[in-house]
Design a protein around this motif. Sequence first.
Motif, short mmCIF file in Angstrom:
data_model
loop_
_atom_site.label_atom_id
_atom_site.label_comp_id
_atom_site.label_asym_id
_atom_site.label_seq_id
_atom_site.Cartn_x
_atom_site.Cartn_y
_atom_site.Cartn_z
N SER A 35 24.44 -24.26 -11.51
CA SER A 35 24.67 -23.96 -10.10
C SER A 35 24.38 -25.15 -9.18
O SER A 35 24.96 -25.26 -8.12
N SER A 36 23.48 -26.01 -9.61
CA SER A 36 23.15 -27.19 -8.80
C SER A 36 22.85 -28.36 -9.75
O SER A 36 21.69 -28.57 -10.15
N PRO A 37 23.86 -29.12 -10.12
CA PRO A 37 23.70 -30.19 -11.10
C PRO A 37 22.67 -31.25 -10.73
O PRO A 37 22.15 -31.94 -11.61
N THR A 38 22.32 -31.37 -9.47
CA THR A 38 21.35 -32.38 -9.08
C THR A 38 19.95 -32.07 -9.63
O THR A 38 19.12 -32.97 -9.75
N ILE A 39 19.70 -30.82 -9.98
CA ILE A 39 18.40 -30.45 -10.56
C ILE A 39 18.17 -31.20 -11.87
O ILE A 39 17.05 -31.57 -12.20
N ALA A 40 19.25 -31.46 -12.61
CA ALA A 40 19.12 -32.17 -13.88
C ALA A 40 18.55 -33.57 -13.69
O ALA A 40 17.92 -34.11 -14.61
N ALA A 41 18.73 -34.14 -12.51
CA ALA A 41 18.23 -35.49 -12.26
C ALA A 41 16.77 -35.51 -11.81
O ALA A 41 16.15 -36.56 -11.76
N THR A 42 16.22 -34.35 -11.50
CA THR A 42 14.82 -34.27 -11.07
C THR A 42 13.91 -34.07 -12.29
O THR A 42 14.38 -33.86 -13.40
N ILE A 43 12.61 -34.09 -12.04
CA ILE A 43 11.64 -33.85 -13.13
C ILE A 43 11.82 -32.47 -13.72
O ILE A 43 11.59 -32.27 -14.91
N PHE A 44 12.28 -31.49 -12.91
CA PHE A 44 12.45 -30.12 -13.42
C PHE A 44 13.56 -30.03 -14.46
O PHE A 44 13.55 -29.13 -15.29
N GLY A 45 14.50 -30.95 -14.43
CA GLY A 45 15.59 -30.95 -15.38
C GLY A 45 15.31 -31.74 -16.64
O GLY A 45 16.12 -31.76 -17.56
N GLN A 46 14.19 -32.39 -16.70
CA GLN A 46 13.86 -33.23 -17.84
C GLN A 46 13.07 -32.45 -18.89
O GLN A 46 12.30 -31.55 -18.57
N GLU A 47 13.24 -32.82 -20.13
CA GLU A 47 12.47 -32.21 -21.21
C GLU A 47 10.98 -32.51 -21.06
O GLU A 47 10.14 -31.72 -21.46
#
Length: 142
Positions: A35-47
Amino acid sequence: MSGIIWYVSLADRAAVAVSIICAFHCVLLPVFVVSSPTIAATIFGQESFHQILVFLIIPISLYGLILGCRRHKHNIIKYFGFGGLGVLVLAATVGHDVFGEMGEKFLTLLGSVLIALVHIRNHLLCHKFESRNVEDLSLIHI
């Protein structure tokens, strides 16, 4: 409430909160990324966020479980807690590589739920133990 029980209670509540955050992160992250691809670039989107949560919960959980079990003497709570921590560590370190994405999610949810339930039970047992001791002390003064 005595000082040590207050700290155990705080540790139990913190461990439940971190477990729930870990479970929500695992389950809902794909939805948020779509829904919001920018989340993947934040710490929340990282393993690494998942690993940070797991390594944050370890000392909090150990503290609450060890001190709580010393008070109420139900050591089975401690052993289930250690098992839940082990499952979370397994999921965070090798879960994806060994068990695949779905296996990692399953292990994360299993460990998170187990830790949350164990800490809720630990919290209740500590308060039951504390109230029983307070009642015993009040009988002495009669």
